[in-house]
Motif scaffolding. Sequence first.
Motif, PDB file in Angstrom:
ATOM      1  N   SER A 214      -4.881  -6.723   3.425  1.00 41.77           N
ATOM      2  CA  SER A 214      -6.206  -6.395   2.904  1.00 41.77           C
ATOM      3  C   SER A 214      -6.462  -7.177   1.624  1.00 41.77           C
ATOM      4  CB  SER A 214      -6.301  -4.890   2.623  1.00 41.77           C
ATOM      5  OG  SER A 214      -7.567  -4.578   2.081  1.00 41.77           O
ATOM      6  N   ASP A 215      -7.688  -7.592   1.456  1.00 40.28           N
ATOM      7  CA  ASP A 215      -8.074  -8.279   0.223  1.00 40.28           C
ATOM      8  C   ASP A 215      -8.902  -7.363  -0.672  1.00 40.28           C
ATOM      9  OD1 ASP A 215      -7.967 -10.557  -1.432  1.00 40.28           O
ATOM     10  OD2 ASP A 215      -9.964 -11.192  -0.782  1.00 40.28           O
ATOM     11  N   ASP A 216      -8.811  -6.058  -0.453  1.00 40.03           N
ATOM     12  CA  ASP A 216      -9.574  -5.108  -1.260  1.00 40.03           C
ATOM     13  C   ASP A 216      -9.232  -5.212  -2.745  1.00 40.03           C
ATOM     14  OD1 ASP A 216     -10.674  -4.276   1.101  1.00 40.03           O
ATOM     15  OD2 ASP A 216     -10.109  -2.174   0.885  1.00 40.03           O
TER      16      ASP A 216
ATOM     17  N   GLY B 189      -7.327  13.318   1.904  1.00 39.29           N
ATOM     18  CA  GLY B 189      -7.884  12.955   0.610  1.00 39.29           C
ATOM     19  C   GLY B 189      -7.279  11.677   0.037  1.00 39.29           C
ATOM     20  N   PHE B 190      -6.331  11.060   0.759  1.00 39.29           N
ATOM     21  CA  PHE B 190      -5.642   9.872   0.253  1.00 39.29           C
ATOM     22  C   PHE B 190      -6.422   8.598   0.551  1.00 39.29           C
ATOM     23  CE2 PHE B 190      -2.738   6.276   0.748  1.00 39.29           C
ATOM     24  CZ  PHE B 190      -2.105   6.292  -0.487  1.00 39.29           C
ATOM     25  N   THR B 191      -6.546   7.748  -0.453  1.00 40.79           N
ATOM     26  CA  THR B 191      -7.113   6.408  -0.332  1.00 40.79           C
ATOM     27  C   THR B 191      -6.191   5.455  -1.066  1.00 40.79           C
ATOM     28  OG1 THR B 191      -9.373   7.254  -0.311  1.00 40.79           O
ATOM     29  CG2 THR B 191      -9.114   4.959  -0.899  1.00 40.79           C
ATOM     30  N   PRO B 192      -5.834   4.311  -0.475  1.00 38.05           N
ATOM     31  CA  PRO B 192      -4.999   3.355  -1.195  1.00 38.05           C
ATOM     32  C   PRO B 192      -5.645   2.962  -2.534  1.00 38.05           C
ATOM     33  CG  PRO B 192      -5.144   2.729   1.103  1.00 38.05           C
ATOM     34  CD  PRO B 192      -6.142   3.836   0.884  1.00 38.05           C
ATOM     35  N   ARG B 193      -4.830   2.971  -3.575  1.00 38.11           N
ATOM     36  CA  ARG B 193      -5.322   2.598  -4.904  1.00 38.11           C
ATOM     37  C   ARG B 193      -4.805   1.228  -5.322  1.00 38.11           C
ATOM     38  NH1 ARG B 193      -4.730   7.881  -4.562  1.00 38.11           N
ATOM     39  NH2 ARG B 193      -6.452   9.191  -5.200  1.00 38.11           N
ATOM     40  N   TRP B 194      -3.944   0.668  -4.489  1.00 40.20           N
ATOM     41  CA  TRP B 194      -3.394  -0.656  -4.737  1.00 40.20           C
ATOM     42  C   TRP B 194      -2.754  -1.133  -3.443  1.00 40.20           C
ATOM     43  CZ3 TRP B 194      -4.780  -4.102  -7.899  1.00 40.20           C
ATOM     44  CH2 TRP B 194      -3.979  -5.214  -8.192  1.00 40.20           C
ATOM     45  N   ASN B 195      -2.212  -2.323  -3.445  1.00 39.97           N
ATOM     46  CA  ASN B 195      -1.514  -2.857  -2.283  1.00 39.97           C
ATOM     47  C   ASN B 195      -0.191  -2.114  -2.082  1.00 39.97           C
ATOM     48  OD1 ASN B 195      -3.432  -5.064  -2.044  1.00 39.97           O
ATOM     49  ND2 ASN B 195      -2.466  -5.877  -3.876  1.00 39.97           N
ATOM     50  N   PHE B 196       0.314  -2.162  -0.881  1.00 40.44           N
ATOM     51  CA  PHE B 196       1.606  -1.592  -0.497  1.00 40.44           C
ATOM     52  C   PHE B 196       1.678  -0.079  -0.695  1.00 40.44           C
ATOM     53  CE2 PHE B 196       2.367  -6.067  -0.592  1.00 40.44           C
ATOM     54  CZ  PHE B 196       3.180  -6.268   0.502  1.00 40.44           C
ATOM     55  N   ASN B 197       0.553   0.589  -0.447  1.00 44.76           N
ATOM     56  CA  ASN B 197       0.565   2.043  -0.339  1.00 44.76           C
ATOM     57  C   ASN B 197       1.040   2.373   1.068  1.00 44.76           C
ATOM     58  OD1 ASN B 197      -1.882   3.606  -2.448  1.00 44.76           O
ATOM     59  ND2 ASN B 197      -0.778   1.731  -2.851  1.00 44.76           N
ATOM     60  N   LYS B 198       1.780   3.457   1.193  1.00 45.68           N
ATOM     61  CA  LYS B 198       2.404   3.813   2.462  1.00 45.68           C
ATOM     62  C   LYS B 198       1.893   5.160   2.947  1.00 45.68           C
ATOM     63  CE  LYS B 198       5.936   1.233   0.327  1.00 45.68           C
ATOM     64  NZ  LYS B 198       5.175   0.912  -0.895  1.00 45.68           N
ATOM     65  N   ILE B 199       1.531   5.200   4.232  1.00 51.50           N
ATOM     66  CA  ILE B 199       1.022   6.427   4.857  1.00 51.50           C
ATOM     67  C   ILE B 199       1.905   6.725   6.060  1.00 51.50           C
ATOM     68  CG2 ILE B 199      -0.955   7.532   5.961  1.00 51.50           C
ATOM     69  CD1 ILE B 199      -2.700   5.320   4.529  1.00 51.50           C
TER      70      ILE B 199
ATOM     71  N   THR C 200     -10.402   0.443   1.787  1.00 50.87           N
ATOM     72  CA  THR C 200     -11.088   1.350   0.869  1.00 50.87           C
ATOM     73  C   THR C 200     -12.598   1.195   1.026  1.00 50.87           C
ATOM     74  OG1 THR C 200     -11.143  -0.292  -0.922  1.00 50.87           O
ATOM     75  CG2 THR C 200      -9.232   1.185  -0.857  1.00 50.87           C
ATOM     76  N   GLY C 201     -13.317   2.179   0.555  1.00 50.26           N
ATOM     77  CA  GLY C 201     -14.773   2.111   0.515  1.00 50.26           C
ATOM     78  C   GLY C 201     -15.454   2.258   1.861  1.00 50.26           C
ATOM     79  N   ALA C 202     -16.735   1.964   1.853  1.00 46.23           N
ATOM     80  CA  ALA C 202     -17.565   2.131   3.052  1.00 46.23           C
ATOM     81  C   ALA C 202     -17.142   1.214   4.190  1.00 46.23           C
ATOM     82  CB  ALA C 202     -19.037   1.892   2.710  1.00 46.23           C
ATOM     83  N   GLN C 203     -16.548   0.067   3.872  1.00 48.64           N
ATOM     84  CA  GLN C 203     -16.140  -0.893   4.892  1.00 48.64           C
ATOM     85  C   GLN C 203     -14.727  -0.639   5.419  1.00 48.64           C
ATOM     86  OE1 GLN C 203     -18.386  -3.079   6.119  1.00 48.64           O
ATOM     87  NE2 GLN C 203     -19.777  -2.047   4.729  1.00 48.64           N
ATOM     88  N   ALA C 204     -14.064   0.397   4.941  1.00 48.92           N
ATOM     89  CA  ALA C 204     -12.680   0.682   5.350  1.00 48.92           C
ATOM     90  C   ALA C 204     -12.577   0.852   6.866  1.00 48.92           C
ATOM     91  CB  ALA C 204     -12.162   1.928   4.651  1.00 48.92           C
ATOM     92  N   HIS C 205     -11.455   0.410   7.410  1.00 52.96           N
ATOM     93  CA  HIS C 205     -11.167   0.608   8.834  1.00 52.96           C
ATOM     94  C   HIS C 205     -11.212   2.117   9.119  1.00 52.96           C
ATOM     95  CE1 HIS C 205      -8.690   1.035  12.450  1.00 52.96           C
ATOM     96  NE2 HIS C 205      -9.059  -0.213  12.732  1.00 52.96           N
ATOM     97  N   PRO C 206     -11.655   2.524  10.309  1.00 55.02           N
ATOM     98  CA  PRO C 206     -11.748   3.949  10.645  1.00 55.02           C
ATOM     99  C   PRO C 206     -10.443   4.741  10.428  1.00 55.02           C
ATOM    100  CG  PRO C 206     -12.893   2.661  12.290  1.00 55.02           C
ATOM    101  CD  PRO C 206     -12.200   1.677  11.384  1.00 55.02           C
TER     102      PRO C 206
END
Length: 188
Positions: A93-95, A143-153, A127-133
């Motif tokens: 992701s380039d977010d 309630g989790f949203t990545p806040r940086w790269n290499f977040n793990k779910i 992240t945001g409105a364009q985030a993958h479904p």
Amino acid sequence: MTHTQTRILWASILVITAAITAFLPQLCRSSELGTHSFPSIYGGRIDTKQWQGKPYLVVNTASQCAFTKQYADLQKLYDTYRDSGFGIIAIPSDDFNQEFDSNAEIKSFCALNYDIDMPMSETLAVTGAQAHPFFKAVRAQSGFTPRWNFNKILIGSNGQVLATWGASTRPLSQKLTHAIDAELDKHR
């Protein structure tokens, strides 16, 4: 009804509406994320249906990040657990403005520097409105949203978000591997 009683009634309605609005997302949360499909950087699609009933990890990645070296441990994690049915999807992701401009560059970089063969998507918004479904569903459920790269779910075998970790949690950390082992042990 007096003017004061009307104001009190409307204030009460507003308070109740605010309480319902705050609580409603919790009531509407799905018991599972459902299946999702991602365009594969290798061609074709990656479908989470292949891990239905088994746990899998989704990691938003970037090739030009201080955490990029985690690719090596993600590949080791994948190699360790893939025969148990565990899956991983790396989502470039380039977010956060740290990814190459093209999927070809990402694919080449990962192959040359980390010998990656784990499932990897094309570049997607996380992240945001364009985030993958998938990421929208994770946000709705946990309630989790990545806040940086290499977040793990970590998605459990029941299709629910089991745990999330930030970039500083290494892929081979005990807290992450223990969560995977515990989930896999449910089906052994």
